[in-house]
Design an enzyme around this catalytic site. Structure first.
Site, PDB file in Angstrom:
ATOM      1  N   CYS A 189       1.002  -1.128   0.074  1.00  0.00           N
ATOM      2  CA  CYS A 189      -0.159  -0.206  -0.260  1.00  0.00           C
ATOM      3  C   CYS A 189       1.014   1.299   0.000  1.00  0.00           C
ATOM      4  O   CYS A 189       1.696   1.469   0.967  1.00  0.00           O
ATOM      5  CB  CYS A 189      -1.020  -0.052   1.168  1.00  0.00           C
ATOM      6  SG  CYS A 189      -1.994   1.584   1.261  1.00  0.00           S
ATOM      7  N   CYS A 237      -7.489   4.027  -2.618  1.00  0.00           N
ATOM      8  CA  CYS A 237      -7.203   2.828  -1.313  1.00  0.00           C
ATOM      9  C   CYS A 237      -7.340   1.488  -1.920  1.00  0.00           C
ATOM     10  O   CYS A 237      -8.572   1.327  -2.464  1.00  0.00           O
ATOM     11  CB  CYS A 237      -8.201   3.361  -0.439  1.00  0.00           C
ATOM     12  SG  CYS A 237      -8.069   2.001   1.032  1.00  0.00           S
ATOM     13  N   GLN A 254     -22.358  -5.245   7.164  1.00  0.00           N
ATOM     14  CA  GLN A 254     -21.218  -5.373   7.403  1.00  0.00           C
ATOM     15  C   GLN A 254     -20.489  -5.041   6.446  1.00  0.00           C
ATOM     16  O   GLN A 254     -20.527  -4.856   5.120  1.00  0.00           O
ATOM     17  CB  GLN A 254     -20.991  -7.177   7.387  1.00  0.00           C
ATOM     18  CG  GLN A 254     -21.967  -7.835   8.602  1.00  0.00           C
ATOM     19  CD  GLN A 254     -21.303  -7.705   9.881  1.00  0.00           C
ATOM     20  OE1 GLN A 254     -20.332  -6.758  10.058  1.00  0.00           O
ATOM     21  NE2 GLN A 254     -22.095  -8.340  10.867  1.00  0.00           N
ATOM     22  N   TYR A 309     -31.062  -6.975  17.563  1.00  0.00           N
ATOM     23  CA  TYR A 309     -29.962  -6.175  16.972  1.00  0.00           C
ATOM     24  C   TYR A 309     -29.775  -6.317  15.461  1.00  0.00           C
ATOM     25  O   TYR A 309     -28.705  -6.862  14.867  1.00  0.00           O
ATOM     26  CB  TYR A 309     -28.705  -6.101  17.482  1.00  0.00           C
ATOM     27  CG  TYR A 309     -28.497  -5.967  18.919  1.00  0.00           C
ATOM     28  CD1 TYR A 309     -28.383  -4.287  19.333  1.00  0.00           C
ATOM     29  CD2 TYR A 309     -28.641  -6.797  19.764  1.00  0.00           C
ATOM     30  CE1 TYR A 309     -28.385  -4.317  20.837  1.00  0.00           C
ATOM     31  CE2 TYR A 309     -28.412  -6.555  21.320  1.00  0.00           C
ATOM     32  CZ  TYR A 309     -28.451  -5.391  21.700  1.00  0.00           C
ATOM     33  OH  TYR A 309     -28.192  -5.137  23.043  1.00  0.00           O
ATOM     34  N   CYS A 331     -17.974  -8.443  17.594  1.00  0.00           N
ATOM     35  CA  CYS A 331     -16.828  -7.818  17.202  1.00  0.00           C
ATOM     36  C   CYS A 331     -15.923  -7.687  18.040  1.00  0.00           C
ATOM     37  O   CYS A 331     -14.773  -6.796  17.704  1.00  0.00           O
ATOM     38  CB  CYS A 331     -17.123  -6.754  16.067  1.00  0.00           C
ATOM     39  SG  CYS A 331     -18.099  -5.201  17.049  1.00  0.00           S
TER      40      CYS A 331
END
Length: 378
Positions: free
Chosen positions: A3, A89, A212, A241, A337
């Site tokens: 990157c 990116c 997601q 949720y 998560c």
């Protein structure tokens, strides 16, 4: 993966990019297993991801000027409001990257002055772009006020001509001088929902609905949870949720006659889930807008056979954990998560034992992850 942004110290988001990808996975597995302390035999092999071109969403700060906008991130160690270009990116899906030059031109055409943090002036704060597996886009412009709305509407046909695969375009109003990504008011200018096709399930995504970050890993997450649920063969299921209904709708499609209730605080997400249920002909799948934690106020003896929870990083919290602990639910599927909050919630539910667990690499090149667990009543 290399990157240029990282090598030039322009972006430090991918903190694990210096590691080989197998070593990244091993590091995450060790960290999660150490925090949860589960027996080795409950763990399934991890779900891996490609390192690049996996992000289905871009969250870009807008800097520069209307004549020469810069789309990217706050400059590291720079002055407040200074923005570094991040339009190339390598994490973003190609569809997103290809759309950014047209969006930059639109900023100029519509005379959208980037918000100046130091001067507290200007209008355009962020560009939020989400891409579907079919190549369609949901584009949101986060503005300080409605001052530019007339110009945006005037020039919108030109943007749609440049980006014919834009399914939804909206304005979000965020008037606060604060590091808050979006505000509560959304003005939809074009379209209604973005269709995120996951495992051949057409999940509808409205502008203020959560989804997601990696569509491919989300698909694997839903497949694994659905396989566990189908194996149990429940009659009733709650998805707390629930977002746009990923877990609930996968389960409703897989288990004949299953009564499903999805609960989510976002009215937009609930509307999206209801539309998908109608599209699929699933009358037994219902959704309601409510704080999932409020379920703890109900009668725990009336719990469904299976409860699915997919809370934010803070976890489900003590009241809901206590409700599940005392409930009649035989199984809980918990997607997290954050292993630390998951461990805390598990400790508050000693009557529920972890039977299976799996790490899913939702966020390659970072220490973040998703972990899926199946809990059974002891």
């Amino acid at each position: 993966m290399r990157c240029d942004y990282l090598e030039r110290d322009l972006c430090r988001s991918c903190t694990l990019l210096h590691l080989r990808y197998p070593d990244q996975i091993a590091r995450k597995e060790r960290a999660v297993r150490d925090v949860l302390g589960l027996p080795e035999d409950v763990w399934l092999p991890p779900v891996t991801s490609r390192q690049d071109r996996f992000r289905n969403k871009a969250k870009l700060v807008v800097g520069g000027t209307a004549a020469a906008p810069v789309l990217g991130i706050q400059t590291i160690d720079g002055a407040p409001g200074q923005v570094t270009d991040l339009t190339a990116c390598p994490l973003h899906l190609e569809t997103i990257e290809a759309s950014l030059p047209a969006l930059a031109r639109f900023v100029t055409t519509a005379s959208l002055t980037p918000y100046d943090i130091a001067a507290r002036s200007g209008e355009l704060k962020y560009l939020l772009v989400t891409a579907s597996p079919d190549g369609e886009l949901l584009i949101r412009l986060v503005l300080r006020s409605r001052e530019a709305e007339t110009r945006i509407r005037k020039h919108l046909p030109g943007l749609l001509a440049d980006l014919p695969h834009a399914a939804v375009v909206s304005l979000n109003l965020q008037p606060q001088h604060a590091a808050v990504l979006e505000g509560p008011e959304e003005i939809v200018l074009h379209g209604e929902t973005l269709t995120m096709r996951v495992n051949d399930l057409p999940l509808h995504l409205r502008p203020r609905s959560f989804f997601q970050t990696s569509t491919d890993v989300a698909a694997a997450l839903y497949r694994q949870a659905t396989a566990w649920i189908a194996e149990l063969g429940p009659r009733t299921l709650w998805d707390l949720y629930c977002g746009v209904g990923g877990f609930a709708l996968h389960a409703a499609r897989a288990v004949p006659g299953l009564e499903v209730l999805g609960i989510e605080v976002s009215t937009e997400a609930v509307a999206s889930a209801g539309r998908t249920a109608a599209d699929l002909g699933l009358p037994r799948a219902r959704f309601m807008a409510q704080d999932a934690g409020a379920v703890a106020l109900g009668d725990p003896s009336q719990a469904p056979d299976v409860v699915v929870v997919n809370p934010p990083r803070r976890g489900i919290g003590a009241p809901l954990a206590q409700w599940l602990e005392t409930s009649s639910a035989a199984h809980v599927v918990y997607s997290s998560c954050n292993a630390a909050s998951l461990a805390r919630d598990l400790a508050a539910m000693p009557s529920l034992r972890v039977e299976r667990a799996q790490l899913l690499d939702m966020f390659p090149n970072t220490d973040h992850y998703e972990v899926l667990t199946l809990l059974a009543r002891r």
